[in-house]
Design an enzyme around this catalytic site. Structure first.
Site, PDB file in Angstrom:
ATOM      1  N   LYS A  31      60.340 149.067  57.876  1.00 32.01           N
ATOM      2  CA  LYS A  31      60.797 148.664  56.539  1.00 32.01           C
ATOM      3  C   LYS A  31      62.063 147.826  56.673  1.00 32.01           C
ATOM      4  O   LYS A  31      63.042 148.254  57.278  1.00 32.01           O
ATOM      5  CB  LYS A  31      61.082 149.898  55.680  1.00 32.01           C
ATOM      6  CG  LYS A  31      61.474 149.545  54.259  1.00 32.01           C
ATOM      7  CD  LYS A  31      61.625 150.788  53.400  1.00 32.01           C
ATOM      8  CE  LYS A  31      62.999 151.412  53.463  1.00 32.01           C
ATOM      9  NZ  LYS A  31      64.068 150.624  52.852  1.00 32.01           N
ATOM     10  N   ASP A  58      61.167 145.604  51.565  1.00 31.19           N
ATOM     11  CA  ASP A  58      61.622 146.485  50.470  1.00 31.19           C
ATOM     12  C   ASP A  58      62.776 145.806  49.727  1.00 31.19           C
ATOM     13  O   ASP A  58      63.932 146.174  49.897  1.00 31.19           O
ATOM     14  CB  ASP A  58      62.054 147.831  51.089  1.00 31.19           C
ATOM     15  CG  ASP A  58      62.622 148.812  50.075  1.00 31.19           C
ATOM     16  OD1 ASP A  58      62.302 148.704  48.876  1.00 31.19           O
ATOM     17  OD2 ASP A  58      63.403 149.694  50.494  1.00 31.19           O
ATOM     18  N   LYS A  60      62.443 145.185  46.270  1.00 37.32           N
ATOM     19  CA  LYS A  60      62.359 145.690  44.879  1.00 37.32           C
ATOM     20  C   LYS A  60      62.586 144.585  43.851  1.00 37.32           C
ATOM     21  O   LYS A  60      63.506 144.648  43.036  1.00 37.32           O
ATOM     22  CB  LYS A  60      63.369 146.818  44.657  1.00 37.32           C
ATOM     23  CG  LYS A  60      63.234 147.981  45.623  1.00 37.32           C
ATOM     24  CD  LYS A  60      64.238 149.079  45.322  1.00 37.32           C
ATOM     25  CE  LYS A  60      64.120 150.253  46.265  1.00 37.32           C
ATOM     26  NZ  LYS A  60      64.569 149.970  47.645  1.00 37.32           N
ATOM     27  N   ASP A  63      62.398 140.706  37.888  1.00 37.63           N
ATOM     28  CA  ASP A  63      62.864 139.465  37.254  1.00 37.63           C
ATOM     29  C   ASP A  63      61.758 138.993  36.311  1.00 37.63           C
ATOM     30  O   ASP A  63      60.759 139.705  36.126  1.00 37.63           O
ATOM     31  CB  ASP A  63      63.160 138.437  38.374  1.00 37.63           C
ATOM     32  CG  ASP A  63      64.275 137.460  37.977  1.00 37.63           C
ATOM     33  OD1 ASP A  63      64.219 136.940  36.844  1.00 37.63           O
ATOM     34  OD2 ASP A  63      65.165 137.212  38.812  1.00 37.63           O
ATOM     35  N   THR A 122      65.095 157.325  43.256  1.00 36.49           N
ATOM     36  CA  THR A 122      65.349 158.751  43.524  1.00 36.49           C
ATOM     37  C   THR A 122      66.831 159.105  43.413  1.00 36.49           C
ATOM     38  O   THR A 122      67.189 160.273  43.409  1.00 36.49           O
ATOM     39  CB  THR A 122      64.821 159.156  44.924  1.00 36.49           C
ATOM     40  OG1 THR A 122      65.256 158.175  45.861  1.00 36.49           O
ATOM     41  CG2 THR A 122      63.330 159.225  44.940  1.00 36.49           C
ATOM     42  N   ARG A 183      62.871 164.978  54.935  1.00 36.39           N
ATOM     43  CA  ARG A 183      63.853 165.808  55.635  1.00 36.39           C
ATOM     44  C   ARG A 183      63.253 167.181  55.889  1.00 36.39           C
ATOM     45  O   ARG A 183      62.401 167.638  55.128  1.00 36.39           O
ATOM     46  CB  ARG A 183      65.123 166.009  54.790  1.00 36.39           C
ATOM     47  CG  ARG A 183      65.959 164.758  54.600  1.00 36.39           C
ATOM     48  CD  ARG A 183      66.542 164.247  55.908  1.00 36.39           C
ATOM     49  NE  ARG A 183      67.473 163.155  55.684  1.00 36.39           N
ATOM     50  CZ  ARG A 183      67.126 161.882  55.478  1.00 36.39           C
ATOM     51  NH1 ARG A 183      65.849 161.538  55.460  1.00 36.39           N
ATOM     52  NH2 ARG A 183      68.045 160.958  55.293  1.00 36.39           N
ATOM     53  N   GLY A 214      64.143 157.056  57.771  1.00 36.98           N
ATOM     54  CA  GLY A 214      65.271 156.313  58.300  1.00 36.98           C
ATOM     55  C   GLY A 214      66.065 157.166  59.260  1.00 36.98           C
ATOM     56  O   GLY A 214      65.687 157.341  60.434  1.00 36.98           O
ATOM     57  N   ARG A 215      67.147 157.750  58.758  1.00 29.08           N
ATOM     58  CA  ARG A 215      68.098 158.434  59.632  1.00 29.08           C
ATOM     59  C   ARG A 215      67.530 159.531  60.528  1.00 29.08           C
ATOM     60  O   ARG A 215      67.987 159.663  61.679  1.00 29.08           O
ATOM     61  CB  ARG A 215      69.287 158.928  58.793  1.00 29.08           C
ATOM     62  CG  ARG A 215      70.170 157.765  58.372  1.00 29.08           C
ATOM     63  CD  ARG A 215      71.043 158.078  57.192  1.00 29.08           C
ATOM     64  NE  ARG A 215      70.248 158.221  55.976  1.00 29.08           N
ATOM     65  CZ  ARG A 215      70.771 158.423  54.772  1.00 29.08           C
ATOM     66  NH1 ARG A 215      72.076 158.522  54.643  1.00 29.08           N
ATOM     67  NH2 ARG A 215      69.981 158.520  53.718  1.00 29.08           N
TER      68      ARG A 215
END
Ligand code: C5P
Length: 236
Positions: A31, A58, A60, A63, A122, A183, A214-215
């Site tokens: 991503k 990503d 988003k 417009d 989120t 997580r 991610g992390r």
């Protein structure tokens, strides 16, 4: 098809490419978000796509329909595998995005990217949503926007893993649900700034099509080992 997408939330292009090279054969795609894209521009997407990785762009988009359509057309020409827009942009904007992806892909002889919609971020809670003039409970608004995205012909939505089961129930088996906020379980218990989380196996059991991680992978002492551990718990 591998369901794990790794968020390349790193400081620059060389760091992103080193991470992608380390993980390419053990994950399903990468991503590229606003930070990396703003720092490196479209070349990072071209480089990652050329090396055979699936890229979820990503950004988003939100417009007027014509602007979003031309942005999605540009993303399609870059060769992205998935791209997203905000469902709050409305039906016409989402249809314009979908049509731009299909038309551009047909013209260039490519497979069109999956076009998915963000429902409610989120990071938002009911009070924040209320401030924007939306007085519905968060879950109702998420479901409303997921159904709107599906009716507009989009391929799926981004949603918190805790909303996944209800969206799956409402939108059926063929609608893609992409869930960040992974997580616990094999993904380490450290929550960072994520609130509404689930472990990887639980998110898939709730109906997620793809997990954005991610992390728990990129900040691990051994990123490859962390990715392999998540793959292990997802195997049926
Ligand atoms: O590090 P972590 O696993 O929390 O990364 C999750 C990724 O998913 C980040 O790139 C974050 O920007 C993105 N994301 C999210 N929540 C959303 C939409 C995207 O966490 N609703």
């Amino acid at each position: 098809m591998d369901q794990r997408l790794v968020a390349l939330d790193v400081e620059d292009g060389p760091a992103a490419i080193a991470l992608a090279d380390n993980l390419r054969d053990v994950v399903g795609g990468f991503k590229v978000g606003s930070r990396l894209f703003t720092t490196e521009g479209p070349d990072i997407v071209r480089t990652l796509s050329r090396s055979g990785g699936r890229v979820f762009l990503d950004l988003k988009f939100h417009d007027i329909p014509n602007t979003v359509a031309t942005a999605v057309a540009a993303a399609t020409s870059l060769g992205v595998w998935m791209v997203n827009v905000h469902a709050a942009g409305g039906t016409r904007m989402m249809q314009a995005a979908r049509d731009a992806a299909r038309d551009t892909a047909a013209r260039e002889g490519r497979t069109p990217p999956l076009v998915i919609a963000v429902t409610v971020l989120t990071s938002m809670n009911a009070a924040m949503l209320d401030e924007t003039g939306v007085h519905a409970p968060v879950l109702d608004q998420v479901l409303r926007l997921a159904e709107l995205a599906q009716a507009a012909g989009l391929d799926g939505v981004v949603a918190s893993p805790q909303e996944t089961a209800l969206i799956r129930q409402r939108c059926g088996p063929d609608f893609a649900i992409v869930t960040p906020g992974i997580r616990g379980g094999a993904a380490t218990g450290k929550k960072d700034d994520q609130e509404r989380t689930l472990g990887p196996a639980e998110a898939i059991a709730a109906g997620a099509s793809y997990l954005v991680v991610g992390r728990p992978i990129i900040a691990a002492a051994n990123a490859r080992k962390a990715a392999e551990e998540i793959a292990r718990v997802l195997k049926p």
